[in-house]
Design a protein around this motif. Structure first.
Motif, PDB file in Angstrom:
ATOM      1  N   ASN A  15     149.724 -47.095  49.726  1.00  0.00           N
ATOM      2  CA  ASN A  15     148.272 -47.307  49.758  1.00  0.00           C
ATOM      3  C   ASN A  15     147.816 -48.708  49.364  1.00  0.00           C
ATOM      4  OD1 ASN A  15     147.179 -44.506  50.358  1.00  0.00           O
ATOM      5  ND2 ASN A  15     148.613 -44.116  48.694  1.00  0.00           N
ATOM      6  N   LYS A  16     148.670 -49.465  48.683  1.00  0.00           N
ATOM      7  CA  LYS A  16     148.421 -50.859  48.273  1.00  0.00           C
ATOM      8  C   LYS A  16     147.422 -51.030  47.137  1.00  0.00           C
ATOM      9  CE  LYS A  16     151.246 -52.361  51.371  1.00  0.00           C
ATOM     10  NZ  LYS A  16     152.619 -52.299  50.981  1.00  0.00           N
ATOM     11  N   SER A  17     146.618 -50.016  46.806  1.00  0.00           N
ATOM     12  CA  SER A  17     145.685 -50.148  45.681  1.00  0.00           C
ATOM     13  C   SER A  17     145.394 -48.767  45.101  1.00  0.00           C
ATOM     14  CB  SER A  17     144.377 -50.813  46.126  1.00  0.00           C
ATOM     15  OG  SER A  17     143.659 -49.969  47.003  1.00  0.00           O
ATOM     16  N   ILE A  18     144.849 -48.774  43.869  1.00  0.00           N
ATOM     17  CA  ILE A  18     144.530 -47.522  43.198  1.00  0.00           C
ATOM     18  C   ILE A  18     143.472 -47.760  42.133  1.00  0.00           C
ATOM     19  CG2 ILE A  18     146.345 -47.719  41.440  1.00  0.00           C
ATOM     20  CD1 ILE A  18     146.789 -44.646  41.880  1.00  0.00           C
ATOM     21  N   THR A  19     142.607 -46.775  41.938  1.00  0.00           N
ATOM     22  CA  THR A  19     141.614 -46.794  40.860  1.00  0.00           C
ATOM     23  C   THR A  19     141.983 -45.701  39.858  1.00  0.00           C
ATOM     24  OG1 THR A  19     140.152 -45.185  41.931  1.00  0.00           O
ATOM     25  CG2 THR A  19     139.783 -47.535  42.461  1.00  0.00           C
ATOM     26  N   ASP A  49     141.207 -56.028  40.196  1.00  0.00           N
ATOM     27  CA  ASP A  49     139.876 -56.331  40.701  1.00  0.00           C
ATOM     28  C   ASP A  49     138.895 -55.381  40.022  1.00  0.00           C
ATOM     29  OD1 ASP A  49     140.864 -58.239  42.478  1.00  0.00           O
ATOM     30  OD2 ASP A  49     141.034 -56.805  44.119  1.00  0.00           O
ATOM     31  N   THR A  50     137.624 -55.711  40.102  1.00  0.00           N
ATOM     32  CA  THR A  50     136.582 -54.833  39.586  1.00  0.00           C
ATOM     33  C   THR A  50     135.738 -54.365  40.756  1.00  0.00           C
ATOM     34  OG1 THR A  50     136.531 -56.054  37.509  1.00  0.00           O
ATOM     35  CG2 THR A  50     134.650 -54.656  37.969  1.00  0.00           C
ATOM     36  N   VAL A  51     135.490 -53.050  40.822  1.00  0.00           N
ATOM     37  CA  VAL A  51     134.664 -52.495  41.891  1.00  0.00           C
ATOM     38  C   VAL A  51     133.492 -51.736  41.286  1.00  0.00           C
ATOM     39  CG1 VAL A  51     136.499 -52.367  43.609  1.00  0.00           C
ATOM     40  CG2 VAL A  51     136.149 -50.457  42.073  1.00  0.00           C
ATOM     41  N   LYS A  52     132.388 -51.704  42.015  1.00  0.00           N
ATOM     42  CA  LYS A  52     131.200 -50.974  41.577  1.00  0.00           C
ATOM     43  C   LYS A  52     131.276 -49.555  42.123  1.00  0.00           C
ATOM     44  CE  LYS A  52     128.271 -55.054  41.647  1.00  0.00           C
ATOM     45  NZ  LYS A  52     127.095 -55.698  42.257  1.00  0.00           N
ATOM     46  N   VAL A  53     130.971 -48.591  41.271  1.00  0.00           N
ATOM     47  CA  VAL A  53     130.910 -47.187  41.669  1.00  0.00           C
ATOM     48  C   VAL A  53     129.655 -46.572  41.057  1.00  0.00           C
ATOM     49  CG1 VAL A  53     133.420 -46.946  41.858  1.00  0.00           C
ATOM     50  CG2 VAL A  53     132.293 -46.407  39.698  1.00  0.00           C
ATOM     51  N   VAL A  54     129.314 -45.392  41.559  1.00  0.00           N
ATOM     52  CA  VAL A  54     128.204 -44.634  40.997  1.00  0.00           C
ATOM     53  C   VAL A  54     128.807 -43.385  40.364  1.00  0.00           C
ATOM     54  CG1 VAL A  54     126.056 -43.411  41.500  1.00  0.00           C
ATOM     55  CG2 VAL A  54     126.603 -45.523  42.712  1.00  0.00           C
ATOM     56  N   ASN A  55     128.492 -43.148  39.081  1.00  0.00           N
ATOM     57  CA  ASN A  55     129.063 -41.985  38.402  1.00  0.00           C
ATOM     58  C   ASN A  55     128.286 -40.715  38.744  1.00  0.00           C
ATOM     59  OD1 ASN A  55     126.785 -41.895  36.724  1.00  0.00           O
ATOM     60  ND2 ASN A  55     127.815 -42.800  34.980  1.00  0.00           N
ATOM     61  N   GLN A  56     128.692 -39.606  38.157  1.00  0.00           N
ATOM     62  CA  GLN A  56     128.083 -38.316  38.465  1.00  0.00           C
ATOM     63  C   GLN A  56     126.619 -38.211  38.038  1.00  0.00           C
ATOM     64  OE1 GLN A  56     130.365 -35.373  36.400  1.00  0.00           O
ATOM     65  NE2 GLN A  56     129.795 -36.098  34.380  1.00  0.00           N
ATOM     66  N   PHE A  57     126.165 -39.144  37.224  1.00  0.00           N
ATOM     67  CA  PHE A  57     124.780 -39.161  36.774  1.00  0.00           C
ATOM     68  C   PHE A  57     123.925 -40.146  37.565  1.00  0.00           C
ATOM     69  CE2 PHE A  57     127.543 -38.150  33.142  1.00  0.00           C
ATOM     70  CZ  PHE A  57     127.127 -36.842  32.928  1.00  0.00           C
ATOM     71  N   GLY A  58     124.521 -40.747  38.601  1.00  0.00           N
ATOM     72  CA  GLY A  58     123.799 -41.703  39.431  1.00  0.00           C
ATOM     73  C   GLY A  58     123.732 -43.097  38.847  1.00  0.00           C
ATOM     74  N   GLU A  59     124.511 -43.345  37.803  1.00  0.00           N
ATOM     75  CA  GLU A  59     124.517 -44.649  37.155  1.00  0.00           C
ATOM     76  C   GLU A  59     125.555 -45.563  37.801  1.00  0.00           C
ATOM     77  OE1 GLU A  59     123.611 -42.801  32.729  1.00  0.00           O
ATOM     78  OE2 GLU A  59     125.676 -43.030  33.426  1.00  0.00           O
ATOM     79  N   LYS A  60     125.201 -46.825  37.959  1.00  0.00           N
ATOM     80  CA  LYS A  60     126.139 -47.799  38.503  1.00  0.00           C
ATOM     81  C   LYS A  60     127.116 -48.228  37.414  1.00  0.00           C
ATOM     82  CE  LYS A  60     122.837 -49.454  41.852  1.00  0.00           C
ATOM     83  NZ  LYS A  60     121.965 -50.545  42.299  1.00  0.00           N
ATOM     84  N   CYS A  61     128.398 -48.243  37.742  1.00  0.00           N
ATOM     85  CA  CYS A  61     129.443 -48.601  36.785  1.00  0.00           C
ATOM     86  C   CYS A  61     130.439 -49.533  37.465  1.00  0.00           C
ATOM     87  CB  CYS A  61     130.194 -47.359  36.316  1.00  0.00           C
ATOM     88  SG  CYS A  61     129.164 -46.092  35.586  1.00  0.00           S
ATOM     89  N   HIS A  62     131.253 -50.175  36.672  1.00  0.00           N
ATOM     90  CA  HIS A  62     132.349 -50.998  37.172  1.00  0.00           C
ATOM     91  C   HIS A  62     133.656 -50.382  36.694  1.00  0.00           C
ATOM     92  CE1 HIS A  62     128.980 -53.860  37.262  1.00  0.00           C
ATOM     93  NE2 HIS A  62     129.621 -54.364  38.293  1.00  0.00           N
ATOM     94  N   VAL A  63     134.634 -50.293  37.603  1.00  0.00           N
ATOM     95  CA  VAL A  63     135.955 -49.779  37.245  1.00  0.00           C
ATOM     96  C   VAL A  63     137.015 -50.723  37.780  1.00  0.00           C
ATOM     97  CG1 VAL A  63     135.208 -47.366  37.215  1.00  0.00           C
ATOM     98  CG2 VAL A  63     136.163 -48.324  39.310  1.00  0.00           C
ATOM     99  N   ALA A  64     138.191 -50.617  37.203  1.00  0.00           N
ATOM    100  CA  ALA A  64     139.315 -51.441  37.651  1.00  0.00           C
ATOM    101  C   ALA A  64     139.894 -50.870  38.952  1.00  0.00           C
ATOM    102  CB  ALA A  64     140.400 -51.476  36.587  1.00  0.00           C
ATOM    103  N   LYS A  65     140.305 -51.772  39.801  1.00  0.00           N
ATOM    104  CA  LYS A  65     141.054 -51.410  41.014  1.00  0.00           C
ATOM    105  C   LYS A  65     142.308 -52.280  40.995  1.00  0.00           C
ATOM    106  CE  LYS A  65     140.807 -51.218  46.030  1.00  0.00           C
ATOM    107  NZ  LYS A  65     139.946 -51.418  47.200  1.00  0.00           N
ATOM    108  N   TYR A  66     143.450 -51.650  40.970  1.00  0.00           N
ATOM    109  CA  TYR A  66     144.719 -52.368  40.905  1.00  0.00           C
ATOM    110  C   TYR A  66     145.270 -52.512  42.316  1.00  0.00           C
ATOM    111  CZ  TYR A  66     144.201 -51.317  35.986  1.00  0.00           C
ATOM    112  OH  TYR A  66     143.728 -51.226  34.700  1.00  0.00           O
ATOM    113  N   VAL A  67     145.606 -53.750  42.685  1.00  0.00           N
ATOM    114  CA  VAL A  67     146.037 -54.050  44.048  1.00  0.00           C
ATOM    115  C   VAL A  67     147.442 -54.633  44.025  1.00  0.00           C
ATOM    116  CG1 VAL A  67     145.485 -55.334  46.145  1.00  0.00           C
ATOM    117  CG2 VAL A  67     143.629 -54.517  44.664  1.00  0.00           C
ATOM    118  N   LEU A  68     148.340 -54.027  44.775  1.00  0.00           N
ATOM    119  CA  LEU A  68     149.703 -54.518  44.888  1.00  0.00           C
ATOM    120  C   LEU A  68     149.722 -55.758  45.757  1.00  0.00           C
ATOM    121  CD1 LEU A  68     152.736 -54.063  44.344  1.00  0.00           C
ATOM    122  CD2 LEU A  68     152.777 -52.644  46.414  1.00  0.00           C
ATOM    123  N   GLN A  69     150.314 -56.825  45.239  1.00  0.00           N
ATOM    124  CA  GLN A  69     150.378 -58.095  45.979  1.00  0.00           C
ATOM    125  C   GLN A  69     151.625 -58.162  46.852  1.00  0.00           C
ATOM    126  OE1 GLN A  69     147.680 -60.376  45.736  1.00  0.00           O
ATOM    127  NE2 GLN A  69     146.986 -58.440  44.874  1.00  0.00           N
TER     128      GLN A  69
END
Length: 69
Positions: A15-19, A49-69
């Motif tokens: 898959n090359k990446s994972i959160t 990398d950092t990606v923006k997501v929306v949590n279960q409460f509708g709040e915007k959050c940032h989470v890590a995304k690990y990418v294989l080089q």
């Protein structure tokens, strides 16, 4: 039975990446950052990398995304 690290290795090769949420749902890995740390110690080139997501409460959050080089 495969270890968490072995499951993560296979997943990243395909898959090359994972959160953290993908790791928990797909691989049963709760502490993804620790598993990534161990792969890096083994010489794996993984970028964070950092990606923006929306949590279960509708709040915007940032989470890590690990990418294989």
């Amino acid at each position: 039975m495969a270890t968490q690290i072995e499951r993560l290795e296979v997943y990243l090769r395909y898959n090359k990446s994972i959160t953290p949420l993908e790791a928990w749902q797909q691989l049963g890995i709760y502490r993804l950052s620790a598993a990534i740390f161990n792969l890096r110690k083994l010489g794996w080139k993984i970028e964070t990398d950092t990606v923006k997501v929306v949590n279960q409460f509708g709040e915007k959050c940032h989470v890590a995304k690990y990418v294989l080089q």
